[in-house]
Scaffold this motif. Structure first.
Motif, PDB file in Angstrom:
ATOM      1  N   ALA A   7       0.838  -1.191   0.000  1.00 20.94           N
ATOM      2  CA  ALA A   7       0.000   0.000   0.000  1.00 20.94           C
ATOM      3  C   ALA A   7       0.875   1.243   0.000  1.00 20.94           C
ATOM      4  O   ALA A   7       0.595   2.226  -0.700  1.00 20.94           O
ATOM      5  CB  ALA A   7      -0.923  -0.015   1.218  1.00 20.94           C
ATOM      6  N   SER A  31       2.334   1.761  -3.567  1.00 19.70           N
ATOM      7  CA  SER A  31       1.368   2.222  -4.567  1.00 19.70           C
ATOM      8  C   SER A  31       0.845   3.618  -4.189  1.00 19.70           C
ATOM      9  O   SER A  31       0.361   4.341  -5.064  1.00 19.70           O
ATOM     10  CB  SER A  31       0.213   1.220  -4.691  1.00 19.70           C
ATOM     11  N   GLY A  84      -1.721   4.805  -2.886  1.00 20.16           N
ATOM     12  CA  GLY A  84      -3.106   5.125  -3.168  1.00 20.16           C
ATOM     13  C   GLY A  84      -3.460   5.129  -4.635  1.00 20.16           C
ATOM     14  O   GLY A  84      -4.622   5.064  -5.009  1.00 20.16           O
ATOM     15  N   ARG A  85      -2.402   5.203  -5.509  1.00 17.04           N
ATOM     16  CA  ARG A  85      -2.711   5.195  -6.943  1.00 17.04           C
ATOM     17  C   ARG A  85      -3.099   3.785  -7.393  1.00 17.04           C
ATOM     18  O   ARG A  85      -2.712   2.789  -6.784  1.00 17.04           O
ATOM     19  CB  ARG A  85      -1.486   5.655  -7.732  1.00 17.04           C
ATOM     20  N   ALA A  86      -3.833   3.722  -8.461  1.00 19.88           N
ATOM     21  CA  ALA A  86      -4.311   2.428  -8.957  1.00 19.88           C
ATOM     22  C   ALA A  86      -3.198   1.685  -9.687  1.00 19.88           C
ATOM     23  O   ALA A  86      -3.032   0.479  -9.528  1.00 19.88           O
ATOM     24  CB  ALA A  86      -5.513   2.629  -9.876  1.00 19.88           C
ATOM     25  N   ALA A  87      -2.427   2.400 -10.509  1.00 22.82           N
ATOM     26  CA  ALA A  87      -1.428   1.748 -11.359  1.00 22.82           C
ATOM     27  C   ALA A  87      -0.108   1.586 -10.614  1.00 22.82           C
ATOM     28  O   ALA A  87       0.487   2.559 -10.157  1.00 22.82           O
ATOM     29  CB  ALA A  87      -1.208   2.552 -12.634  1.00 22.82           C
ATOM     30  N   LEU A  88       0.337   0.308 -10.525  1.00 24.17           N
ATOM     31  CA  LEU A  88       1.587   0.001  -9.825  1.00 24.17           C
ATOM     32  C   LEU A  88       2.685  -0.201 -10.851  1.00 24.17           C
ATOM     33  O   LEU A  88       2.552  -1.043 -11.770  1.00 24.17           O
ATOM     34  CB  LEU A  88       1.380  -1.267  -8.997  1.00 24.17           C
ATOM     35  N   ALA A  94       0.596  -8.167  -5.409  1.00 28.32           N
ATOM     36  CA  ALA A  94      -0.086  -7.190  -6.255  1.00 28.32           C
ATOM     37  C   ALA A  94       0.406  -7.290  -7.681  1.00 28.32           C
ATOM     38  O   ALA A  94       1.581  -7.566  -7.919  1.00 28.32           O
ATOM     39  CB  ALA A  94       0.157  -5.782  -5.718  1.00 28.32           C
ATOM     40  N   ALA A 119       0.913  -2.702 -13.283  1.00 30.17           N
ATOM     41  CA  ALA A 119       0.117  -2.209 -14.401  1.00 30.17           C
ATOM     42  C   ALA A 119       0.775  -2.644 -15.712  1.00 30.17           C
ATOM     43  O   ALA A 119       1.949  -2.988 -15.747  1.00 30.17           O
ATOM     44  CB  ALA A 119       0.015  -0.684 -14.327  1.00 30.17           C
ATOM     45  N   THR A 154      -4.988 -10.864  -5.046  1.00 31.75           N
ATOM     46  CA  THR A 154      -4.532  -9.929  -6.067  1.00 31.75           C
ATOM     47  C   THR A 154      -5.246  -8.587  -5.944  1.00 31.75           C
ATOM     48  O   THR A 154      -6.462  -8.562  -5.915  1.00 31.75           O
ATOM     49  CB  THR A 154      -4.784 -10.497  -7.464  1.00 31.75           C
TER      50      THR A 154
END
Lengths: 311, 311
Positions: free
Chosen positions: A176, A179, A181-185, A262, A265, A311
């Motif tokens: 966490a 990332s 808070g962003r969606a794309a890792l 995880a 992207a 995931t």
DNA sequence: CGCGTTTGATAATCAGAGATTATGAATATC
DNA sequence: GATATTCATAATCTCTGATTATCAAACGCG
């Protein structure tokens, strides 16, 4: 007397050791036996092949020619034996090398498949890092190897088996934080100091560094775990994060339930697992058959991993 | 047991004869000896190499691979032995082929030269027509040959030795009739019916025809003498005219004083005598040395012939 | 320098690879 | 069905190529 292959092997041994006793030992015979055969060959060719003076044994120019010919002949023979053996299909002794980050995950699925499809296959496995496997292949100590492509070696035949995506593994908190808070890792988002790697020599470690645009010496601390299992346990303990090949995900998450995983992207970082062999034999039925079986096993393992939780 | 060269030679013999008994005979052993060795090799490779059924012996696909390998290995060995042998220079056994229209004129001068320049040279001469000599060269039954260039065979190394001009030989009356009072004598002026030739197969006959722009079947009568000596005697007897290589002129005019000889106008027809060998060995000292000696002898014979009377 | 060590050559002997002869089995031939 | 042909097999023998033992030469060392 005619020239014999035995004499040629003795010439090769003597040329390489430059010592009659050692050459004899390498050939598993006594020194007089080797001396005699060398002498016989020299008599036959009516030319000395080796110079014996104080300070060692050396080759005459005739000896160099004989040596080169002997090596060509031995290579020719070896190639022939290989070709004849594998012409019979996937049977007999198969010496297969596998890299450590693939072996424990792929083989439990692949071996039963292979067993079911073959009869009389004497499978001998060797788990080692890529460089060792490639050396063994070239020296003829292995028939084939499963490694990450490309091998970077010419003279090998490569068959891609399946693509193995890299996932990010660690505690939920670590993931966490990365990332944010962003969606794309993305791999570049990982703090180098947080990245756990396998010890030197594992191609997976090199690939992980490459994916992050790093070099090993950029890092201050280098844990260098010996296995993916250890690495996952370290990561689950909150010591950092690591790249986890999808191939290993199923097993490792079963063994370490705390481990969070995880997906990156698109484009997801990945490695291509492939089967390689020497380009010696003409007939490749066995190789294609084996590649087919391994491909089947590999895709199955990767697919099953995708159904795992987390995931 | 290990594979042996003996087994490979037996494989080659059996593949070529397709008959155990005949193959054994070719190898100078008895049939069971050959059968056993073939069996040993098949056991070793764990594959049948030959199919024995009613209507003969045939190769399996493994057998074809083994056969091809065996041939390569034997060729490799032969090449090596050759190279080692000739590396020692112009010494040992030298099997030299010479065409019949050169041998009797060149060798009496060349041999003493060679003798004087070498020690321990066991020279074995073979006089035969070009086609036979080339076949012997390729099969390894000859080390070198003296022929008219070009050989027309690839894989041979050629060294030109000297140019041998063609002269017109016959009675003074015949020659006078052909030249018809003109100063310049050309091959095309010769009446085909008057031209005497060596029997089929001699390159000199082919060259003579070529020079005149003729084919052998254009001629009604074909005497086909067996030697230049006979040809000259026929010509001296007024039966026709013939091409006489300058190389042979000295001897033949001595033997047949009645023979008149005339030079052609420029460009004089000629042949190039050269030394050829297989392109196997790396070291060519011996070949160059021999070519040098033969060139010396050849130019000397041709020069001496030019001082003879009757031109 | 004498003494031991190392290295390759030589000699005597022994084992086994590979030959031979004799014979058998299978198939083709008359 | 008798005979010939062809390859495989068995028993035996021969000689290649191994071993052990020993030697001679060169080197190292106290």
């Amino acid at each position: 007397m005619n020239i014999t292959l035995r004499q040629l092997t003795y010439v090769i041994a003597l040329a390489e050791t430059r010592h009659f006793g050692q050459a004899a030992a390498r050939c598993h015979v006594t020194q007089p036996a080797l001396s005699n055969q060398i002498k016989e060959l020299e008599d036959r060719l009516q030319t000395p092949l080796f110079l014996r003076d104080r300070k060692g044994v050396s080759l005459t120019s005739a000896g160099q020619d004989v040596l080169a010919t002997a090596k060509r002949i031995m290579a020719e023979l070896e190639r022939m034996e290989d070709a004849v053996h594998w012409q019979k299909g996937l049977t007999g002794r198969l010496r297969l090398g596998v890299i450590p980050t693939v072996a424990p995950y792929l083989l439990p699925i692949a071996l039963p498949l292979i067993r079911a499809r073959t009869t009389g296959l004497d499978l001998r496995l060797r788990e080692a890092q890529t460089a060792d496997l490639l050396a063994d292949l070239e020296e003829g100590r292995l028939d084939a190897a499963i490694i990450a492509l490309p091998s970077g070696v010419t003279g090998l035949v490569e068959a891609p088996l399946f693509t193995d995506r890299f996932l990010l593994a660690g505690t939920s908190a670590q993931i966490a934080r990365i990332s944010g808070g962003r969606a794309a890792l993305h791999p570049a988002m990982i703090d180098p100091e947080l990245l756990l790697l396998l010890e030197e020599g594992h191609c997976l470690a090199d690939q992980a560094l490459e994916v992050c645009g790093l070099r090993r010496r950029d890092r201050r601390v280098d844990l260098g775990a010996a296995s993916l299992g250890t690495l996952c346990r370290l990561a689950a303990g909150g010591l950092g994060v690591t790249f986890l090949p999808e191939l290993a995900r199923g097993d490792e998450q079963k063994a370490t339930p705390d481990l969070a995983v995880a997906r990156f992207a698109q484009p997801e970082p990945c490695r291509t697992i492939g089967l390689v062999r020497r380009n010696l034999s003409v007939h490749t039925d066995w190789f294609d058959t084996l590649a087919g079986l391994l491909q089947q096993a590999g895709t199955q393992v990767v697919r099953d991993a995708g159904h795992a939780p987390g995931t």
